[in-house]
Design a protein around this motif. Structure first.
Motif, PDB file in Angstrom:
ATOM      1  N   ILE A  36       0.867  -1.177   0.000  1.00  0.00           N
ATOM      2  CA  ILE A  36       0.000   0.000   0.000  1.00  0.00           C
ATOM      3  C   ILE A  36       0.901   1.223   0.000  1.00  0.00           C
ATOM      4  N   VAL A  37       0.735   2.083  -0.991  1.00  0.00           N
ATOM      5  CA  VAL A  37       1.623   3.222  -1.193  1.00  0.00           C
ATOM      6  C   VAL A  37       0.888   4.520  -0.891  1.00  0.00           C
ATOM      7  N   ALA A  38       1.548   5.396  -0.158  1.00  0.00           N
ATOM      8  CA  ALA A  38       1.026   6.736   0.100  1.00  0.00           C
ATOM      9  C   ALA A  38       2.172   7.723  -0.080  1.00  0.00           C
ATOM     10  N   CYS A  39       1.844   8.960  -0.324  1.00  0.00           N
ATOM     11  CA  CYS A  39       2.876   9.973  -0.545  1.00  0.00           C
ATOM     12  C   CYS A  39       2.606  11.195   0.309  1.00  0.00           C
ATOM     13  N   TYR A  40       3.605  11.549   1.118  1.00  0.00           N
ATOM     14  CA  TYR A  40       3.515  12.703   2.001  1.00  0.00           C
ATOM     15  C   TYR A  40       4.623  13.703   1.679  1.00  0.00           C
ATOM     16  N   GLU A  41       4.365  14.931   2.042  1.00  0.00           N
ATOM     17  CA  GLU A  41       5.412  15.944   2.005  1.00  0.00           C
ATOM     18  C   GLU A  41       6.502  15.562   3.003  1.00  0.00           C
ATOM     19  N   LYS A  42       7.750  15.718   2.624  1.00  0.00           N
ATOM     20  CA  LYS A  42       8.859  15.333   3.491  1.00  0.00           C
ATOM     21  C   LYS A  42       8.992  16.301   4.657  1.00  0.00           C
ATOM     22  N   ILE A 125      -5.802  -3.060  32.545  1.00  0.00           N
ATOM     23  CA  ILE A 125      -6.190  -2.367  31.323  1.00  0.00           C
ATOM     24  C   ILE A 125      -7.167  -1.260  31.703  1.00  0.00           C
ATOM     25  N   ASN A 126      -6.733  -0.026  31.580  1.00  0.00           N
ATOM     26  CA  ASN A 126      -7.595   1.133  31.799  1.00  0.00           C
ATOM     27  C   ASN A 126      -6.995   2.311  31.041  1.00  0.00           C
ATOM     28  N   SER A 127      -7.692   3.421  31.007  1.00  0.00           N
ATOM     29  CA  SER A 127      -7.263   4.558  30.189  1.00  0.00           C
ATOM     30  C   SER A 127      -5.976   5.209  30.685  1.00  0.00           C
ATOM     31  N   ASP A 128      -5.541   4.898  31.892  1.00  0.00           N
ATOM     32  CA  ASP A 128      -4.288   5.453  32.401  1.00  0.00           C
ATOM     33  C   ASP A 128      -3.068   4.712  31.868  1.00  0.00           C
ATOM     34  N   VAL A 129      -3.265   3.479  31.394  1.00  0.00           N
ATOM     35  CA  VAL A 129      -2.119   2.657  31.010  1.00  0.00           C
ATOM     36  C   VAL A 129      -2.234   2.042  29.621  1.00  0.00           C
ATOM     37  N   PHE A 130      -3.408   2.137  28.999  1.00  0.00           N
ATOM     38  CA  PHE A 130      -3.653   1.389  27.770  1.00  0.00           C
ATOM     39  C   PHE A 130      -4.424   2.249  26.777  1.00  0.00           C
ATOM     40  N   GLY A 131      -4.013   2.180  25.511  1.00  0.00           N
ATOM     41  CA  GLY A 131      -4.708   2.940  24.477  1.00  0.00           C
ATOM     42  C   GLY A 131      -4.037   2.757  23.137  1.00  0.00           C
ATOM     43  N   LEU A 132      -4.361   3.616  22.193  1.00  0.00           N
ATOM     44  CA  LEU A 132      -3.769   3.558  20.857  1.00  0.00           C
ATOM     45  C   LEU A 132      -2.371   4.161  20.916  1.00  0.00           C
ATOM     46  N   ILE A 133      -1.365   3.376  20.555  1.00  0.00           N
ATOM     47  CA  ILE A 133       0.025   3.852  20.610  1.00  0.00           C
ATOM     48  C   ILE A 133       0.684   3.749  19.233  1.00  0.00           C
ATOM     49  N   HIS A 134       1.818   4.386  19.094  1.00  0.00           N
ATOM     50  CA  HIS A 134       2.565   4.371  17.833  1.00  0.00           C
ATOM     51  C   HIS A 134       3.172   3.002  17.570  1.00  0.00           C
ATOM     52  N   SER A 135       3.769   2.419  18.586  1.00  0.00           N
ATOM     53  CA  SER A 135       4.363   1.064  18.549  1.00  0.00           C
ATOM     54  C   SER A 135       5.719   0.965  17.860  1.00  0.00           C
ATOM     55  N   LYS A 148      12.286  20.333  18.275  1.00  0.00           N
ATOM     56  CA  LYS A 148      10.996  19.656  18.330  1.00  0.00           C
ATOM     57  C   LYS A 148      11.024  18.416  17.447  1.00  0.00           C
ATOM     58  N   ILE A 149      10.160  17.450  17.779  1.00  0.00           N
ATOM     59  CA  ILE A 149      10.170  16.156  17.098  1.00  0.00           C
ATOM     60  C   ILE A 149       8.984  16.035  16.152  1.00  0.00           C
ATOM     61  N   ASN A 150       9.269  15.660  14.905  1.00  0.00           N
ATOM     62  CA  ASN A 150       8.243  15.344  13.915  1.00  0.00           C
ATOM     63  C   ASN A 150       8.208  13.824  13.739  1.00  0.00           C
ATOM     64  N   VAL A 151       7.096  13.199  14.122  1.00  0.00           N
ATOM     65  CA  VAL A 151       6.977  11.737  14.101  1.00  0.00           C
ATOM     66  C   VAL A 151       6.315  11.277  12.814  1.00  0.00           C
ATOM     67  N   PHE A 152       6.791  10.149  12.278  1.00  0.00           N
ATOM     68  CA  PHE A 152       6.161   9.542  11.105  1.00  0.00           C
ATOM     69  C   PHE A 152       6.156   8.022  11.261  1.00  0.00           C
ATOM     70  N   ASP A 153       5.760   7.327  10.219  1.00  0.00           N
ATOM     71  CA  ASP A 153       5.727   5.861  10.182  1.00  0.00           C
ATOM     72  C   ASP A 153       4.778   5.288  11.242  1.00  0.00           C
ATOM     73  N   PHE A 154       3.498   5.567  11.049  1.00  0.00           N
ATOM     74  CA  PHE A 154       2.468   5.137  12.002  1.00  0.00           C
ATOM     75  C   PHE A 154       1.836   3.791  11.628  1.00  0.00           C
ATOM     76  N   ASP A 155       2.438   3.047  10.717  1.00  0.00           N
ATOM     77  CA  ASP A 155       1.759   1.853  10.210  1.00  0.00           C
ATOM     78  C   ASP A 155       1.674   0.715  11.232  1.00  0.00           C
ATOM     79  N   ASP A 156       2.436   0.799  12.332  1.00  0.00           N
ATOM     80  CA  ASP A 156       2.366  -0.234  13.367  1.00  0.00           C
ATOM     81  C   ASP A 156       1.437   0.145  14.521  1.00  0.00           C
TER      82      ASP A 156
END
Length: 264
Positions: A36-42, A125-135, A148-156
């Motif tokens: 699956i291919v996507a294209c983003y601005e660098k 498992i509760n909202s203080d310790v568990f949720g959607l993460i980058h991985s 400052k940090i710019n994060v990418f590669d969210f496929d995991d």
């Protein structure tokens, strides 16, 4: 590619449409799988070089790394997925299915995996310790611009314990040091975690028991990488560094050793 139309900017980098006016395109592979291919601005910015952090005392960059992940975790507490799209749960990770990638896997490896998973399943498992993460927020998946940090590669991205994201940052920081078997690895790991959590806690609170679970997720990452090695790497095309990497991960999994000891 820049001549293709852009999606309306919300925040971060632009997302380009394909020439078919799609945000993603599916490219079939010869083995009936697909890409699956996507294209983003660098993004602008530079990679974090941990040697520079240590040697030049730039621990504020590690704190910013922690702050960024803490911000993501804080935001995810209020996130509700749509009915159509939901990221997988942590235990749906195909790489935990070692039997599918390793021919006649050692029984001790399977027992180790099962034991680690069993211990993780006992965590709260509760909202203080568990949720959607980058991985996968290691230093190869973000760039630093003006501190400052710019994060990418969210496929995991997956639903997981927040401690796993913290463990992954530490794991890959220490992985490079395995090549040299340095005597100060434990001291560096604990200092890294100290500064990382200092930044993290400016954005998100995390219970003590969650921090104490970090070693468990360091073990999980070794198990996942063991599967990656056997699934994706061709022994006939490996260089010396690849072979050393495989040897280190395999020996740790077989001996059930942790990548680094922490003072928690």
């Amino acid at each position: 590619m820049g001549s293709f139309p852009k999606r309306k900017r919300s925040s971060g980098s632009e997302h380009f449409f394909s020439k078919n006016h799609q945000l993603t395109e599916v490219i079939p592979a010869a083995d009936d799988s697909y890409f699956i291919v996507a294209c983003y601005e660098k993004f602008n910015g530079s990679r974090l070089r941990f040697r520079e952090v240590e040697e030049e005392g730039k621990w504020e960059l590690v704190e910013e790394w922690g702050k960024t992940i803490g911000q993501l975790h804080r935001i995810t507490k209020e996130y509700t997925p749509s009915n159509q799209v939901k990221r997988p749960d942590w235990n749906e990770e195909e790489l935990l299915k070692i039997e599918e990638f390793v021919k006649s896997p050692p029984q001790k490896v399977l027992q180790y995996r099962d034991n680690v998973i069993e211990q993780i399943n006992q965590l709260a498992i509760n909202s203080d310790v568990f949720g959607l993460i980058h991985s996968d927020i290691h230093s190869g998946n973000f760039l630093i611009e003006n501190g400052k940090i710019n994060v990418f590669d969210f496929d995991d991205c997956s639903y997981h314990w927040f401690a796993s994201d913290i463990a992954i940052a530490l794991y890959y920081t220490m992985l490079g040091r395995d090549y040299h078997k340095e005597d100060n690895r434990e001291a560096i790991a604990n200092r890294f975690l100290e500064h990382f959590l200092k930044g993290y806690k400016t954005e998100n609170t995390i219970p003590r028991e969650a921090i104490e679970s970090i070693p468990l997720f360091l073990r999980l990452r070794d198990i996942v990488l063991y599967a990656v090695i056997n699934k994706k790497l061709d022994p006939d095309t490996l260089d010396e560094n690849d072979r050393l990497f495989i040897k280190m991960v395999t020996e740790r999994v077989l001996s059930q050793q942790i990548i680094v000891d922490l003072q928690l």
